[in-house]
Scaffold this active site. Structure first.
Site, short mmCIF file in Angstrom:
data_model
loop_
_atom_site.label_atom_id
_atom_site.label_comp_id
_atom_site.label_asym_id
_atom_site.label_seq_id
_atom_site.Cartn_x
_atom_site.Cartn_y
_atom_site.Cartn_z
CB CYS A 2 -1.04 0.29 0.99
SG CYS A 2 -2.37 -1.64 1.53
NE ARG A 27 3.97 2.18 -1.59
CZ ARG A 27 5.35 2.14 -0.25
NH1 ARG A 27 6.45 2.04 -0.45
NH2 ARG A 27 5.19 0.81 0.92
CD1 TRP A 74 -0.83 -6.44 -1.30
CD2 TRP A 74 -0.49 -5.99 -3.14
NE1 TRP A 74 -0.39 -7.67 -2.29
CE2 TRP A 74 0.07 -7.11 -3.64
CE3 TRP A 74 -0.17 -5.52 -4.75
CZ2 TRP A 74 0.48 -8.13 -3.85
CZ3 TRP A 74 0.44 -5.72 -5.85
CH2 TRP A 74 0.12 -7.77 -4.99
CG ASN A 98 2.02 0.12 3.98
OD1 ASN A 98 1.56 -1.01 3.55
ND2 ASN A 98 3.05 0.59 3.11
N GLY A 99 0.38 -1.99 6.29
CA GLY A 99 0.67 -2.70 7.29
C GLY A 99 -0.32 -3.78 8.09
CD GLU A 479 22.28 -14.90 5.04
OE1 GLU A 479 23.08 -16.05 3.89
OE2 GLU A 479 22.16 -13.82 4.22
CE LYS A 483 24.04 -11.37 2.90
NZ LYS A 483 23.50 -12.99 2.70
CD GLU A 486 27.24 -12.29 0.55
OE1 GLU A 486 26.90 -12.33 -0.61
OE2 GLU A 486 26.05 -12.18 0.86
CG HIS A 502 33.42 -32.80 17.19
ND1 HIS A 502 33.26 -34.27 17.68
CD2 HIS A 502 32.14 -32.73 17.79
CE1 HIS A 502 32.32 -34.55 18.14
NE2 HIS A 502 31.33 -33.95 17.82
CE LYS A 604 20.52 -9.27 -5.53
NZ LYS A 604 20.36 -9.44 -4.32
#
Ligand code: AGP
Length: 609
Positions: A2, A27, A74, A98-99, A479, A483, A486, A502, A604
């Site tokens: 929205c 949007r 939306w 919006n939300g 992950e 981040k 990279e 170990h 990308k």
């Protein structure tokens, strides 16, 4: 998602509001509307579909007034009909939103019991009636809005008109962005930089909990303690285009901060908000009888698959394998003919994942791709595809696409569990409720970014580090390590916390930074044991946990750095613990001066093998 626009001026506003809505069209929306105050009366025009239908209506229905709000919707709660289009109004209040209001059903039922008649199916109308009820009880406009947001739970940005305050526009932030743009004897509110950049050369973003009272020559902002506060007024980049960074220094930062919004949008495509039930589209094959699930991807998308493995195993009782595409495609393992293979890819163009898709189709696998780019090769070549609706992800390091991949994976796992009878309806509702809380939980973490900035300063000279976690926190750790490595080029390794003894424990030495993710869940005690092993070797622990977890480590908390997040469950934990790691990586890279959006050697989309 929205879009909100609002304006208080010395001149008529309706045509400017419509122009502002046109700048929000990108949007995505399915209906629109504007409202103004004229002679202390709220007037409104709405329309389903394209903005041109709203304009046509406005040719015959003028909307006088020098104050107003507008909205492109939306659909989340309620179908995309005119009756559900914003603004929602009573005789005293108009609201655009919006939300997602998580406790919408409970509040709606309370209002209905009190005699309120609803004209729409939306959560926004609930808010409109709550504000009205407080005004009817004698509270001021500001106090009525403050009392109302104390009643609701979820993510929201509101634009509010109050008929009895015809010169004041109200803006509220709670998890979804909203900003003020000032111009000559007029003030705007908008959802983003792009919507305001045509009217103002400056932008002031509200913070969560803020209520702004805006007149045409001035405005005041009050924080959640009702204190008058100043928020930073920033200049808007002259040629702001849709994919521009706006007020953010990097696309990665913009995309990290977009996550509450884009996750809400992703959710609205897979959840029936009115009934808190899944509405994942039917797939062209029977999911109720699949014998096993194979998740195939690369990089961050692979870690998303590892996280989702817990959900598929627990929700579907089906065997799950997770494969790195570049290994899988050459190993060519035998596959059960009645298996489902899921390909996870932001770009939908990763060569290794595409090759794995081709191999699986040749074996007669049922295939589905989970992608961000809708017309990608993976989308076209798989039997079915589910979009993640993260919007364009420009930063090479995946952030919002990663978390939106998780949203779709969780919804798919719940759907399969319901289809094969492993999950009942109450369990579905519980998991959906947890999914709906994620935008708010992520927003809470983003509000603590200044703590991360301090932490990054302490760590700005590190050259190597470890990220440790158990269960789902193990792929979250990997992950997080990815981040950092990279975008800051610091060597970082994600490892199962239980595996340290170990071998990798030999790496521990004084002041070596070790990030540990430990929600207060069933694996917490075991992770604390690993924490002790790390501290005993003088390494420097940064513990991500919740209040309960902090209490339970007792005296140890004086020996480590901590970053607290909300309490979580099997659904929300991966999202909530990924966010600090995204921010840590970003701020360390910022201090190192690397090219955050285009890190060296990276692309990308890896369309080569
Ligand atoms: C993530 O930050 C990296 N950019 C990279 O690991 C990425 O996730 C991987 O290349 C897979 O890309 P895809 O999701 O477009 O297939």
């Amino acid at each position: 998602m929205c879009g909100i626009i609002g304006l208080v001026s010395k001149k008529e506003v309706s045509s400017t509001l419509v122009e502002g809505l046109k700048r929000l069209e990108y949007r995505g929306y399915d209906s629109s509307g504007i409202a103004t105050i004229s002679n202390e009366k709220i007037e409104r025009v709405r329309s389903k579909g394209n903005l041109k239908f709203l304009e046509e209506k406005l040719l015959s229905t003028s909307l006088p007034g020098n104050i107003g709000i507008g909205h492109t919707r939306w659909a989340t709660h309620g179908t995309p009909e005119e009756k559900n289009a914003h603004p929602h109004i009573t005789d005293k209040v108009a609201v655009v939103h919006n939300g997602i209001i998580e406790n919408n059903n409970q509040l709606r039922n309370q209002l209905i019991e009190a005699g309120t008649k609803f004209a729409s199916d939306t959560d926004t109308e609930v808010v409109c009636h709550i504000i009205t009820s407080y005004i009817n009880s004698g509270l001021s406009a500001y106090d009525s809005i403050r009392a109302s947001i104390n009643d609701i739970r979820g993510t929201y940005a509101f634009g509010v008109l109050i008929a009895s305050e015809p010169n004041k526009l109200f803006a509220v932030r709670g998890g979804s962005p909203i900003a003020i743009g000032s111009a000559d004897e007029e003030n705007y509110i908008g959802s983003d930089t792009y919507s305001l950049s045509a009217y103002s050369d400056n932008i002031t973003y509200l913070k969560d909990g803020d209520i702004a009272i805006i007149e045409n020559k001035s405005y005041e902002i009050f924080d959640q303690s009702n204190s008058l506060v100043e928020r930073e007024k920033q200049s808007i980049i002259e040629s702001v285009t849709l994919s521009e960074k706006g007020i953010f220094k990097h696309f990665m930062s913009k995309e990290i901060h977009e996550q509450p919004e884009v996750i809400a949008k992703s959710l609205s495509n897979y959840i029936d908000m009115d009934n808190s039930l899944l509405c994942v589209p039917d797939l062209p094959y029977d999911l109720s009888t699949i014998s096993n699930v194979t998740l195939v991807a690369c990089g961050s998308s692979y870690y998303a698959g590892l996280i989702a493995r817990d959900w598929f195993e627990k929700f579907t009782n089906v065997k799950v394998d997770v494969e790195i595409a570049s290994e899988f495609r050459y190993r060519e393992p035998p596959m059960d003919s009645n298996g489902l293979t899921i390909f996870i890819s932001q770009s939908g163009e990763t060569a290794d994942t595409l090759a794995a898709l081709k191999h699986c189709k040749s074996l007669g696998q049922k295939t589905i791709s989970i992608v961000n780019v809708g017309d990608s090769s993976m989308c076209r070549n798989s039997h079915a595809s589910l979009k993640i609706f993260a919007g364009p992800e420009i930063g090479v390091a995946s952030t919002k696409a990663f978390t939106c991949q998780l949203i779709v994976l969780a919804c798919l796992a719940i759907k399969i569990g319901r289809l094969n009878g492993s999950l009942n309806k109450d369990q579905e509702k519980d998991y959906v409720k947890s999914l709906l809380s994620i935008p708010r939980l992520i927003s809470n973490t983003l509000d603590k970014e200044d703590e991360i900035v301090k932490l990054a300063h302490d760590l700005s000279n590190i050259t190597t580090t470890l990220y440790l976690g158990r269960g789902q926190m193990y792929p979250v750790a990997m992950e997080g390590a990815l981040k950092l490595k990279e975008i800051s080029y610091v060597h970082a390794e994600g490892y199962p916390a239980g595996e340290m003894k170990h071998g990798p424990i030999a790496l521990l030495e004084r002041d070596l930074p070790v990030f540990m993710m430990a929600p207060s869940n069933t694996l917490y005690e075991k992770t604390v044991s690993n924490l002790n092993e790390v501290i005993a070797r003088d390494a420097s622990v940064i513990l991500l946990t919740d209040e309960k977890g902090l209490e339970n480590i007792g005296y140890l908390k004086d020996k480590i750095k901590t970053f607290l997040v909300d309490e979580t469950d099997i659904i929300s934990a991966p999202f909530v613990y990924t966010l600090p790691n995204q921010l840590i990586a970003y701020h360390i890279a910022l201090l190192k001066g690397t090219d955050v959006d285009q890190p060296r050697n990276l692309a990308k989309s890896v369309t080569v093998e």
